[in-house]
Design a protein around this motif. Structure first.
Motif, mmCIF file in Angstrom:
data_model
loop_
_atom_site.group_PDB
_atom_site.id
_atom_site.type_symbol
_atom_site.label_atom_id
_atom_site.label_comp_id
_atom_site.label_asym_id
_atom_site.label_seq_id
_atom_site.Cartn_x
_atom_site.Cartn_y
_atom_site.Cartn_z
ATOM 1 N N LYS A 310 0.826 -1.215 0.000
ATOM 2 C CA LYS A 310 0.000 0.000 0.000
ATOM 3 C C LYS A 310 0.857 1.260 0.000
ATOM 4 O O LYS A 310 0.420 2.322 0.447
ATOM 5 N N ASP A 524 -7.348 13.551 -2.643
ATOM 6 C CA ASP A 524 -7.865 12.493 -1.775
ATOM 7 C C ASP A 524 -7.882 12.867 -0.299
ATOM 8 O O ASP A 524 -8.287 12.074 0.548
ATOM 9 N N GLU A 527 -11.483 12.889 1.720
ATOM 10 C CA GLU A 527 -11.984 11.567 2.092
ATOM 11 C C GLU A 527 -11.124 10.953 3.193
ATOM 12 O O GLU A 527 -11.640 10.322 4.120
ATOM 13 N N SER A 528 -9.820 11.167 3.108
ATOM 14 C CA SER A 528 -8.919 10.597 4.111
ATOM 15 C C SER A 528 -9.172 11.204 5.483
ATOM 16 O O SER A 528 -9.177 10.496 6.497
ATOM 17 N N LYS A 531 -12.244 9.783 7.067
ATOM 18 C CA LYS A 531 -11.998 8.467 7.658
ATOM 19 C C LYS A 531 -11.326 8.576 9.020
ATOM 20 O O LYS A 531 -11.633 7.812 9.939
ATOM 21 N N THR A 532 -10.400 9.532 9.151
ATOM 22 C CA THR A 532 -9.746 9.693 10.455
ATOM 23 C C THR A 532 -10.748 10.160 11.507
ATOM 24 O O THR A 532 -10.688 9.728 12.660
ATOM 25 N N SER A 651 0.736 10.636 -0.865
ATOM 26 C CA SER A 651 -0.703 10.592 -0.653
ATOM 27 C C SER A 651 -1.056 10.423 0.819
ATOM 28 O O SER A 651 -0.605 9.484 1.480
ATOM 29 N N THR A 653 -3.735 9.450 1.873
ATOM 30 C CA THR A 653 -4.546 8.232 1.980
ATOM 31 C C THR A 653 -3.742 7.080 2.560
ATOM 32 O O THR A 653 -4.279 6.233 3.281
ATOM 33 N N HIS A 654 -2.442 7.039 2.261
ATOM 34 C CA HIS A 654 -1.627 5.937 2.757
ATOM 35 C C HIS A 654 -1.459 5.984 4.266
ATOM 36 O O HIS A 654 -1.206 4.951 4.899
ATOM 37 N N VAL A 656 -3.946 6.799 6.249
ATOM 38 C CA VAL A 656 -5.188 6.143 6.682
ATOM 39 C C VAL A 656 -5.062 4.628 6.509
ATOM 40 O O VAL A 656 -5.478 3.856 7.373
ATOM 41 N N ASN A 657 -4.488 4.208 5.387
ATOM 42 C CA ASN A 657 -4.265 2.771 5.179
ATOM 43 C C ASN A 657 -3.379 2.192 6.270
ATOM 44 O O ASN A 657 -3.600 1.074 6.753
#
Length: 878
Positions: A310, A524, A527-528, A531-532, A651, A653-654, A656-657
């Motif tokens: 990821k 992104d 959205e990230s 999620k947090t 990113s 997003t990573h 969050v991943n």
């Protein structure tokens, strides 16, 4: 007083230098006095000490005791297995830790470059480490600044300082006087080590070298920052201490109860005493979760592999779990939340406004509103930057602001191949740039710059492709539009043109329009961040950029709360900063490196588990101080070496991943501990109850060791690759004070262990376990022995269901369960049975065991359904 606040003449005097620089002899003397212009590092690392440190854990101590106990009772295979597990675990930890001591070496590499210096008035190229205070150096566009410098003279000088201050655009620098104390990012007459010249050239005086530079101060912060113990390390250590005390107390009680029973019934016997010692030791070995270190290491290693897939590289195994436990992310703005690429959002002319979509330097995006062809042509031609497409990515050469103007022109489909005839370059006095393009017969000048400077040079305005007088009303409308853009923290440039011949002129211009740009949020990020928030994680923006810019980005991406500047932060003591954080300040602007570290420390004192993201040199101390440091891929090597996790691209997003992966890994480790402890608790309760009520032993020492070997290792290891529950990002972060298992899981563990031990004791009594007949006792012990193995196999699936993991999702769990049953059958129905003093069972016996197992599974699932019906207090969203 710092050198940036002193008049230049006083700085020369203080450093005993002149505009022609130092002579060779003086430079050599000062080199002896001040030392090399390089950064100090810690004393060398002792690999043996790192290896020994891998065994400094309470859970490791009790496992080492288990090795000794196994040797005492002659179980050499068991002791060798435990030792191998410990050595493999130590080897992995040793490798990870040894590779993590490189941050200061990376900082040191930054300082090893060449510099052009004046010695006795003569130009000379020397190694930058030989620079001393008082040297005069010459720098051009593209050069890296080799030390902290006071500017003597400069031409069109702009410096990229984002790695040090976090500012998103190059900063204009010049030889000027500054009377008041100002933050690092506003010291326009200074250049700092590790920054880079974007445009222009200068002559500058070396003010500080080595560890005295701002970079050196950061190095000192990195060097002295204490490394925080991860939540997993802390919880495992506490768990190990509590477990060891419990095991010691229970084993002593079991020994004492059986000893006094035997003593009062039969008197003192050496053989009986030895048997009691062996059962107590066997019980201790069985109670210790032997496979736990291997389970933790493998679960973390699997997580590392998943994260690499990821786009996240883990430099420290335990860091994976820490991200899953974090409840605060302190994030840099430039390059992390934003694209670190200036982007034109709006183009305004007298005809109306054009809105541009897209981000960064890719010329992809849509335009809506009034066409502004001539405005985009101004930005295209009055420009010294360039854009190139390389390996599928757009790269810029020159100033990012000018690159943004090239991109907006490309989006509008505007091109112009006319030749440049002349240029009036940008200067800090004029705050304008003008070019003349065309040929001698027909030429046009195009100008861009600050509105205040350009508008007073205009007397006409372009309206509907026609030149009209620039009235006071139009001037007011233009200034209001500029103010509106500025209030949104947009960087605004004004544009004008003038058909003319001869030399380029900046008088009597035709006003064309405005272009407003910003370093925009990554696509992104919205959205990230959502999620947090769903995961109960607070996000705090910490940036060196200006407050209005930071607040504008915060509003756009949804970071809510108060804002504070570095100057305001400096005025606060530790309690004041904690109060500000508790009151919801989530945006910090114009911060210095020590500010970031103070914020992280304050959050940690509030009991928070802090993840810090960053990309610049200035982020390194806070990255190291945080519970987990996260560096972005395009960041400096310093940031990467000081971090625990490196995102292979930028990113958000990573991150969050990584949080999701960390939570999943923690769940899998919890599941393994639940399995190991539930099974061991059942065994301990069976023996303890037998001792307490004065009945025969339901399990012998050798049977305990077999159960421990067959049912613990493989299923617990199979959990390492278990998929994660569907609600994993809808729960609150693990509280810092919570143990390795939360109260709900401890309750489940107690229920499972109690039900299992009660069923085992029932079978023991039912099949004659308290009979004086030795054969009946062996038969009853065989039934209990087989039930405990079956009970622990069933536990494997019952525990997984409590984490909402699909029943058939992991083939390795099924393989481990079948392996345990196969090994048990091999023992029961081969000559090995006589060695273990058990007897083969018939079909009716197996049916009785199956009924007991089904009863245990049903009781466990009913309990979980009741608990689920009552609701999960850790869940934020259902």
């Amino acid at each position: 007083m710092e050198l940036y606040r002193q008049p230049l003449a006083e700085v020369f005097s203080a450093l005993d230098s002149s505009a022609g620089g130092l002579d060779a002899a003086t430079a050599e003397e000062r080199l002896q006095q001040f030392g090399f212009n390089q950064l100090e590092t810690k004393t060398s690392i002792n690999p043996w000490q790192i290896f020994i440190d891998q065994f400094k854990s309470f859970i490791i101590y009790i496992l080492l005791f288990a090795v000794v106990f196994s040797l005492l009772i002659g179980e050499y295979v068991d002791s060798v297995i435990i030792l191998i597990i410990l050595l493999v675990n130590a080897a992995i930890g040793f490798y990870q830790e040894l590779s993590a001591h490189e941050s200061l070496e990376a900082l040191k590499k930054i300082s090893t470059l060449q510099a052009t210096v004046l010695r006795s008035g003569q130009r000379k190229v020397v190694d930058a480490k030989l620079l001393v205070p008082g040297d005069v150096v010459l720098l051009e566009a593209g050069d890296r600044v080799p030390a902290d410098l006071r500017i003597i003279e400069s031409v069109e000088l702009r410096v990229e300082e984002s790695a040090l201050t976090g500012e998103s655009v190059p900063v204009e620098k010049q030889a000027m006087n500054i009377d008041n104390e100002v933050p690092l990012g506003d010291r326009r007459n200074m250049l700092y080590s590790a920054t880079t010249l974007s445009t222009g050239n200068c002559r500058a005086l070396v003010a500080a070298t080595g560890m005295v530079t701002e970079l050196g101060k950061i190095a000192e912060l990195v060097k002295t920052a204490a490394e925080e113990q991860t939540p997993l390390q802390r919880r495992l250590d506490q768990f190990g201490k509590k477990l060891s005390f419990a095991i010691i107390i229970i084993c002593l009680l079991v020994f004492a109860l059986f000893f006094f029973k035997d003593f009062f019934n039969n008197g003192f016997s050496g053989d009986a005493l030895l048997a009691l010692v062996l059962i107590a030791i066997s019980l201790a070995v069985a109670a210790v979760p032997t496979a736990l270190p291997a389970v933790v290491t493998i679960a973390l290693s699997v997580g590392v592999k998943r994260l690499l897939d990821k786009k996240a590289l883990v430099r420290n195994l335990s860091s994976v779990e820490t991200l899953g436990s974090c409840d605060v992310i302190c994030t840099d703005k430039t390059g992390t939340l934003t694209a670190s690429q200036m982007t034109v959002r709006y183009a305004w002319t007298a005809d109306g406004e054009t809105v541009l979509s897209g981000t960064g330097y890719s010329p992809e995006g849509e335009l809506s509103g009034e066409p502004a062809t001539e405005l985009f042509r101004c930005g295209l031609l009055c420009n010294n930057a360039s854009l190139q497409l390389e390996a599928g990515k757009w790269h810029i050469t020159g100033d990012p602001t000018e690159a943004a103007l090239l991109t907006s022109a490309a989006k509008a489909g505007v091109s112009d191949g006319r030749k440049r005839l002349a240029e009036l370059p940008f200067s800090s006095e004029r705050k304008l740039m003008t070019v003349l393009v065309g040929d001698k017969a027909e030429a046009t000048s195009y100008s861009k710059g600050a509105l205040t400077q350009l508008l007073r040079r205009c007397n006409r305005i372009l309206l509907a492709n026609d030149v009209q007088p620039l009235t006071d009303e139009w001037r007011e409308r233009i200034e209001q539009q500029n103010a509106d853009y500025a209030s949104q923290a947009l960087r605004v440039l004004a544009f004008a043109m003038k058909p003319q011949t001869g030399q380029a002129s900046e008088q009597g211009l035709v006003f064309v329009g405005l272009q407003a740009m910003i370093d925009p949020p990554r696509p992104d990020v919205l959205e990230s961040l959502l999620k947090t928030r769903q995961a109960g994680i607070r996000v705090i923006m910490i940036t060196g950029d200006y407050g209005e810019t930071a607040k504008a980005i915060g509003r756009e991406i949804g970071i809510e709360g108060g804002a504070m500047s570095g100057e305001e932060l400096t005025a606060l003591d530790a309690s004041g900063l904690k109060a500000a954080l508790e009151n919801g300040v989530n945006i910090f602007s114009r911060v210095a490196p020590e500010h970031k570290q103070r914020i992280v420390e304050a959050l940690q004192q509030m009991g928070k588990t802090v993840a810090m993201t960053g990309d610049g040199v200035n982020d390194a101390p806070a990255l190291k101080k945080a519970n987990i440091g996260v560096a972005v891929g395009s960041g400096t090597e310093v940031a990467k070496e000081a971090s625990d996790l490196v995102l292979l691209d930028d990113s958000f997003t990573h991150i969050v991943n990584a949080i999701e992966e960390g939570r999943g890994i923690y769940d899998n480790i919890q599941k393994s501990i639940m399995l190991l402890l539930s099974g061991n608790l059942g065994e301990v309760l069976i023996i303890f109850c037998a001792a307490l009520f004065g009945i025969n032993l339901p399990l012998t020492a050798v049977l305990l060791l077999w159960i421990n070997m067959v049912t613990d290792g493989a299923p617990a290891l199979a959990y390492s690759v278990d998929p994660y529950g569907t609600d994993i990002m809808l729960r609150r972060p693990k509280p810092r004070e919570e143990g390795i298992l939360p109260t709900s899981k401890l309750a489940l563990l107690g229920v499972l262990g109690t039900v299992g031990s009660l069923l085992a004791l029932t079978l023991f009594f039912q099949f004659g376990g308290n009979s004086p007949d030795a054969d009946r006792l062996i038969y009853a012990q065989t039934m209990v022995f087989n039930f405990v193995v079956l009970y622990e196999v069933i536990l494997t699936f019952v525990i997984r269901s409590s984490y909402q993991v699909p029943f058939f999702a992991n083939r390795w769990v099924w393989a481990a369960a079948l392996l345990s049953i196969a090994l048990q059958a091999l023992l029961m129905y081969t000559p090995l049975a006589s060695v273990f003093k058990i007897v083969p069972l018939g079909w009716t016996d197996i049916l009785a065991l199956a009924c007991a197992g089904a009863l245990f599974a049903a009781a466990s699932l009913i309990y979980q359904l009741v608990m689920r019906w009552q609701g999960d207090p850790d869940k934020i969203y259902s």
